[in-house]
Design a protein around this motif. Structure first.
Motif, PDB file in Angstrom:
ATOM      1  N   ILE A  34      68.823   1.951  52.187  1.00  0.00           N
ATOM      2  CA  ILE A  34      68.987   1.402  51.318  1.00  0.00           C
ATOM      3  C   ILE A  34      69.311  -0.302  51.744  1.00  0.00           C
ATOM      4  CG2 ILE A  34      71.416   0.636  51.215  1.00  0.00           C
ATOM      5  CD1 ILE A  34      72.311   3.899  50.344  1.00  0.00           C
TER       6      ILE A  34
ATOM      7  N   TYR B 285      66.221   1.684  47.925  1.00  0.00           N
ATOM      8  CA  TYR B 285      67.455   1.095  46.668  1.00  0.00           C
ATOM      9  C   TYR B 285      67.906   0.046  46.953  1.00  0.00           C
ATOM     10  CZ  TYR B 285      67.293   6.484  46.020  1.00  0.00           C
ATOM     11  OH  TYR B 285      66.448   7.373  45.298  1.00  0.00           O
TER      12      TYR B 285
ATOM     13  N   CYS C 241      73.911   1.850  44.599  1.00  0.00           N
ATOM     14  CA  CYS C 241      72.829   1.368  44.680  1.00  0.00           C
ATOM     15  C   CYS C 241      71.745   1.605  43.452  1.00  0.00           C
ATOM     16  CB  CYS C 241      72.113   1.895  45.588  1.00  0.00           C
ATOM     17  SG  CYS C 241      72.635   1.585  47.453  1.00  0.00           S
ATOM     18  N   ARG C 242      70.930   0.362  42.988  1.00  0.00           N
ATOM     19  CA  ARG C 242      70.000   0.839  42.069  1.00  0.00           C
ATOM     20  C   ARG C 242      68.546   0.818  42.907  1.00  0.00           C
ATOM     21  NH1 ARG C 242      66.201  -2.715  39.573  1.00  0.00           N
ATOM     22  NH2 ARG C 242      66.356  -4.558  41.268  1.00  0.00           N
ATOM     23  N   GLU C 243      67.878   1.546  42.428  1.00  0.00           N
ATOM     24  CA  GLU C 243      66.409   1.995  42.772  1.00  0.00           C
ATOM     25  C   GLU C 243      65.912   1.660  42.129  1.00  0.00           C
ATOM     26  OE1 GLU C 243      63.568   5.543  42.944  1.00  0.00           O
ATOM     27  OE2 GLU C 243      65.307   6.638  42.112  1.00  0.00           O
TER      28      GLU C 243
ATOM     29  N   LYS D 163      61.149   5.807  48.740  1.00  0.00           N
ATOM     30  CA  LYS D 163      62.233   6.153  48.015  1.00  0.00           C
ATOM     31  C   LYS D 163      63.443   4.344  48.502  1.00  0.00           C
ATOM     32  CE  LYS D 163      62.665  10.154  45.440  1.00  0.00           C
ATOM     33  NZ  LYS D 163      63.161  11.208  45.667  1.00  0.00           N
TER      34      LYS D 163
ATOM     35  N   LYS E  18      64.543   7.264  52.235  1.00  0.00           N
ATOM     36  CA  LYS E  18      65.480   6.501  51.549  1.00  0.00           C
ATOM     37  C   LYS E  18      65.879   5.746  52.420  1.00  0.00           C
ATOM     38  CE  LYS E  18      67.207   9.679  47.875  1.00  0.00           C
ATOM     39  NZ  LYS E  18      66.637  11.080  47.988  1.00  0.00           N
TER      40      LYS E  18
ATOM     41  N   LEU F 101      74.696   5.158  48.555  1.00  0.00           N
ATOM     42  CA  LEU F 101      73.503   5.382  47.749  1.00  0.00           C
ATOM     43  C   LEU F 101      74.079   5.029  45.855  1.00  0.00           C
ATOM     44  CD1 LEU F 101      70.767   5.826  47.831  1.00  0.00           C
ATOM     45  CD2 LEU F 101      70.333   8.269  47.455  1.00  0.00           C
TER      46      LEU F 101
END
Length: 530
Positions: A411, A440, A501-503, A438, A409, A498
């Motif tokens: 960010i 974000y 946050c927006r994925e 992923k 992930k 997280l």
């Protein structure tokens, strides 16, 4: 002439920066504008001369064209990152004469070689102080062979030993680090070393400065160093003289000059504080009000920092003195490296490796530490970074980790500070997303933190972004953590961030503005040179 920025109060009482036309005017007609104008003028003269050669001296032009082809062959066969080679092939292909001569002009400058030679001289002087405790290394080797191999690499190639952890504190916000910094500065008895990339007058710096002035009066030695980019628009060019009047020793690292030189690319991006050789700070937080929430720029400013205490501070002391003494005669380093304060200190769990990265030694320590974490991860790798401008090796490591089932992930900011860098970063999204990485974006604002966590046992907190500038061109630093309890705090902060946050999905990428996609893809051609 108007101010660079209009500052107004928000409903919450925070100062908000609003850029306007007056700011552009100040840049154009101020010191920054003069420097940019002189640099562009030099480029223009070079281009005009070579264009004349092309138009009027056909034989000379074809000679240069042949030399351009030979230069291209030289570039391809030289060791180094392929992305940099490709970036140079673009101007050489489009402007065969100008591109070739520009490459030769950049490649054979004396400034970078001179700085590197000076650094090597200082490193040679310091080598006898770089000592790895064999018992610590043997214990780490028995605990985790892979991590001990990384420890050996960082020691042999970077000159940074591994230490048992004494005390470590993690700060999830700039204001948290600021409060701890003020507390520790007030405790100083012998010396204070400070090295920063950005320094701007305001509440944060003014508060620190008052403490430094007071400490000088108490007999504490204070050295302060900041990167030359500050003298462009943030601080007066003669600011070191002002600090010297207070008794503070001050230096500008690599001042910006109106002359074409690749050494001006090598900025000091480190943030280091060393107090009495027993306490050190690093992380993303600079000395400016936006980092502590006193000035609102790009929404909420998310940043992190770390403090270490004990013998490991020695690495940061040496890092600071290395840069400080690049233009100084040899001094007595021993008086700053006394570790007697560690006697009787309670030993904590785990190991710490404070390390730095130089752009001049052809050893990419910062990137290789990140790659080691990605390639050894079993369960997860979680990353916070403000920029995402990746080379092939980093893309491969990120995507391979995701493909083999590791939860990767990243960010990123929701409100970027540089639109062009954000457009460039988005060009990497499709490849990463398709592999299972992923991504974000932080909705409240700008993420300036630089951190890695993995498998609840490994982590990095420092100054190193995931972009070419940090990984290849800047002086950087960080702390590698292994089995240190604070890793869980770094991970907890990631999870908390997280929530805001927006994925990002492939659908988001497909719906991205055409101009953003086009700009990013064009910039990707020269990403390593930006």
């Amino acid at each position: 002439m108007g101010k660079i920025q209009e500052i107004r109060e928000s409903e919450t009482g925070k100062k908000i920066v609003k850029k306007g036309k007056s700011g552009i005017g100040r840049i154009l007609f101020g010191r920054t504008g003069v420097i940019l104008l002189l640099l562009l003028l030099q480029l223009g003269i070079l281009f005009m001369v070579f264009s004349r050669l092309q138009q009027h001296v056909i034989y000379v032009y074809w000679l240069f064209a042949l030399l351009s082809a030979l230069t291209a062959i030289l570039i391809i066969n030289r060791p180094g990152n392929p992305a940099f080679k490709l970036a140079w092939m673009v101007p050489i292909t489009i402007f065969p004469v100008f591109g070739m001569l520009l490459y030769l002009f950049v490649e054979f400058q004396a400034g970078e070689r001179l700085l590197n030679r000076r650094l090597q001289d200082v490193e040679q002087q310091m080598r006898k102080y770089v000592l790895q405790d064999p018992d610590v290394f043997e214990e780490l080797e028995q605990t985790d062979k892979r991590t001990s191999n990384l420890s050996r690499y960082v020691m042999e190639k970077g000159g940074f030993p591994t230490y048992k952890n004494y005390h470590t504190a993690y700060y999830p916000w700039g204001k948290d680090k600021f409060e701890a910094l003020i507390e520790e500065l007030n405790k100083a008895e012998k010396f204070i070393f400070m090295e920063y990339f950005i320094v701007a007058e305001g509440k944060m710096w003014n508060t620190v400065l008052e403490i430094l002035k007071k400490k000088v009066q108490e007999g504490v030695e204070v050295r302060f160093m900041y990167d030359g980019t500050c003298s462009i628009s943030l601080l007066p060019y003669n600011y070191p003289k002002k600090l010297e009047e207070y008794g503070i020793k001050c230096k500008i690292f690599n001042p910006i000059k109106p002359a074409l030189s690749t050494v001006q690319n090598n900025r000091d991006h480190r943030k280091i504080v060393v107090i009495d050789g027993k306490t050190a700070f690093t992380g993303g937080v600079n000395l400016a009000d936006e980092y502590i929430g006193e000035l609102e720029r790009f929404g909420t400013w998310k940043d992190t920092a770390i403090m270490i205490q004990g013998e490991a501070v020695r690495n940061f002391t040496l890092m600071f003195l290395e840069i400080w003494n690049v233009d100084e005669p040899q001094e007595n380093y021993e008086r700053y490296l006394d570790a007697s304060h560690c006697y009787g200190m309670m030993e904590g769990d785990g190991y710490v490796i404070p390390y730095g990265d130089s752009p001049l030694d052809h050893e990419n320590v910062g990137e290789l530490v990140y790659l080691d974490i990605l390639n050894s991860a079993k369960d997860y790798v979680h990353i916070m970074t403000p920029y995402l401008i990746l080379d092939h090796e980093m893309i491969t490591a990120l995507t391979y980790a995701a493909k083999r089932g590791v939860d990767v992930k990243i960010i990123m900011p929701g409100i970027p500070d540089k639109a062009y860098a954000f457009a460039l970063a988005k060009t990497y999204y499709p490849e990463l997303l398709r592999a299972g990485v992923k991504i974000y974006q932080y909705k409240p604002g700008f993420v300036h933190a630089k951190s890695f966590t993995s498998d609840d046992c490994k982590g990095v907190v420092g100054t190193i972004n995931l972009d070419y500038r940090s990984l290849y061109l800047h002086f950087e630093c960080a702390v590698y953590l292994y089995q240190v309890p604070q890793i869980t705090e770094v991970e907890a902060d990631f999870q908390e961030t997280l929530k805001d946050c927006r994925e990002i999905t492939m659908e988001d990428w497909r719906n991205e503005k055409f101009i953003t996609k086009l700009t990013g893809r064009v910039l990707r051609l020269i990403a390593p040179l930006m």
